[in-house]
Design an enzyme around this catalytic site. Structure first.
Site, PDB file in Angstrom:
ATOM      1  N   GLU A 127      -1.032  -7.839   5.314  1.00 13.74           N
ATOM      2  CA  GLU A 127      -0.276  -9.025   4.874  1.00 13.74           C
ATOM      3  C   GLU A 127      -0.984 -10.281   5.379  1.00 13.74           C
ATOM      4  OE1 GLU A 127       4.044  -6.687   5.034  1.00 13.74           O
ATOM      5  OE2 GLU A 127       3.712  -8.449   6.299  1.00 13.74           O
ATOM      6  N   PRO A 128      -0.691 -11.440   4.802  1.00 10.84           N
ATOM      7  CA  PRO A 128      -1.363 -12.670   5.222  1.00 10.84           C
ATOM      8  C   PRO A 128      -1.290 -12.923   6.729  1.00 10.84           C
ATOM      9  CG  PRO A 128      -0.149 -13.063   3.205  1.00 10.84           C
ATOM     10  CD  PRO A 128       0.212 -11.680   3.651  1.00 10.84           C
ATOM     11  N   GLU A 363      -9.651  -2.125   8.087  1.00 10.28           N
ATOM     12  CA  GLU A 363      -8.867  -1.079   8.764  1.00 10.28           C
ATOM     13  C   GLU A 363      -9.016  -1.138  10.283  1.00 10.28           C
ATOM     14  OE1 GLU A 363      -8.631   2.710   6.997  1.00 10.28           O
ATOM     15  OE2 GLU A 363      -9.175   1.967   5.012  1.00 10.28           O
TER      16      GLU A 363
END
Length: 380
Positions: A127-128, A363
């Site tokens: 997410e941002p 990741e």
């Protein structure tokens, strides 16, 4: 290398496809910038390379051991890491479905991935304001009868502009952190689901990324993977495997850089002899070879432990950390060896340097991998 006939067959197939189909297209795909090479996707699917890692029960190739997947990933990414990662990207969607889904869900969502013209899929976590701390997700999932209502925003979602289905991770209660994280399968075209413009990236442009917006998205309860709060477990297991595969992909890029630099050093003459005979160049190539061999072995070690069902958070972090940082270093070292030619687009070396940087970030950055390793040492 001790491989079965089946393992050797899929590894050889990946190596041949990388040489014949992937490498010749690497430069053109990079310059296309925000377009995935769908013709290569279809060719790879017909060869079985987009679904070899899926179970035979759903029509896949049945190569479900991570060890063989590591070997295949390395070969594909030797051809081009962006294209190689694209061709196996449905495995990231499939992992939480396999880990958390019912037999009926696996049949519904995995069988289409095993056809000659499979859809693309995506995995939406980032997410941002939330990168590596997946327990802090802000995308909400609120139960409403036999549906959930999803609201939130996802960023840097690979394949988002093409994905027919996406596994979306959301929280049913943010105060619960990891114990609130839940996974849902969301179909393309669902009301309230929109995809932003493709993001222009430094490298690995074969994979097109975009933001995903969820505004009042109604998802049937039947599209939930596992129970409420089980999503984090499925996600961490997925990350354990994917970080090992990143180590393998990075090793493929490092090998490509090493081979290109070595070939150039043999052919290029300075001061009356091949530059490979100059000690500085020879030692740099030796370092590239040693580091890349270590990177390969670390990914293989982690994969074999994973296949035994053992905890591998530390080993997967090591494989990703060492593999990704070595890939960037080897791309740099190849550029140093080629000099000005490495800086030009005459060779793929400058592209590999751009491509390699993503592996240090995605990741979980290198800093996150070091944190995982240090915490493991503290517990020992």
């Amino acid at each position: 290398m001790d491989l079965t006939d089946e393992q050797r067959m899929i590894v050889d197939l990946a190596r041949d496809f990388a040489h014949q189909e992937i490498r010749p297209r690497a430069r053109a795909v990079d310059e296309d910038d925000v377009e995935s090479p769908m013709d290569l996707w279809r060719s790879a699917s017909r060869a079985g390379l987009t679904s070899f890692m899926l179970p035979e029960a759903v029509g896949g190739g049945g190569v479900t051991d991570l060890y063989t997947q590591v070997l295949v990933q390395e070969e594909l990414c030797y051809g081009d890491i962006g294209i190689g990662n694209l061709l196996t990207s449905n495995g990231f969607f499939a992992a939480p479905v396999e880990e958390l889904g019912t037999d009926a869900q696996r049949k519904t969502w995995l069988e289409p991935l095993c056809t000659y013209d499979p859809p693309m899929t995506a995995l939406a976590v980032t997410e941002p304001g939330v990168g590596s701390d997946a327990a802090a997700l802000q995308t909400r999932a609120v139960r409403d009868g036999d549906h959930y209502i999803l609201n939130g925003q996802k960023a840097w979602i690979s394949n988002a502009p093409y994905a027919e289905r996406t596994v979306v991770f959301a929280t049913v209660d943010s105060t619960l952190r990891s114990r609130g994280v839940t996974a849902f399968v969301v179909d393309r075209g669902t009301t309230g689901l929109t995809v932003g413009q493709p993001m222009r990236k430094m490298g690995q442009r074969a994979i097109v990324s975009a933001e995903v917006f969820l505004e009042g998205v109604r998802v049937p309860v039947d599209n939930r993977l596992g129970e409420e709060g089980q999503g984090f477990y499925g996600l961490m297991r997925t990350f354990d495997a994917s970080r090992i595969l990143i180590g393998a992909a990075s090793t493929g890029l490092a090998r490509a850089a090493l081979d290109t630099a070595t070939d150039y050093a043999r052919e290029r003459h300075q001061f009356g002899r091949p530059i490979i005979e100059h000690q500085a160049v020879a030692f740099r190539l030796a370092d590239m070879a040693a580091r890349t061999d270590a990177s390969h072995l670390l990914a293989v070690r982690a994969a074999k432990l994973y296949d035994q069902g053992l905890p591998v958070s530390e080993e997967s972090a090591i494989a990703k950390l060492m593999g990704s940082e070595n890939a960037f270093w080897c791309a740099w070292a190849a550029m140093q060896t080629l000099g000005g030619w490495g800086y030009s687009r005459e060779f793929l070396v400058e592209k590999w340097l751009r491509d390699a940087k993503l592996e240090e970030i995605e990741e979980g950055t290198s800093d996150i991998q070091r944190l995982i390793i240090s915490r493991s040492l503290a517990r020992a």
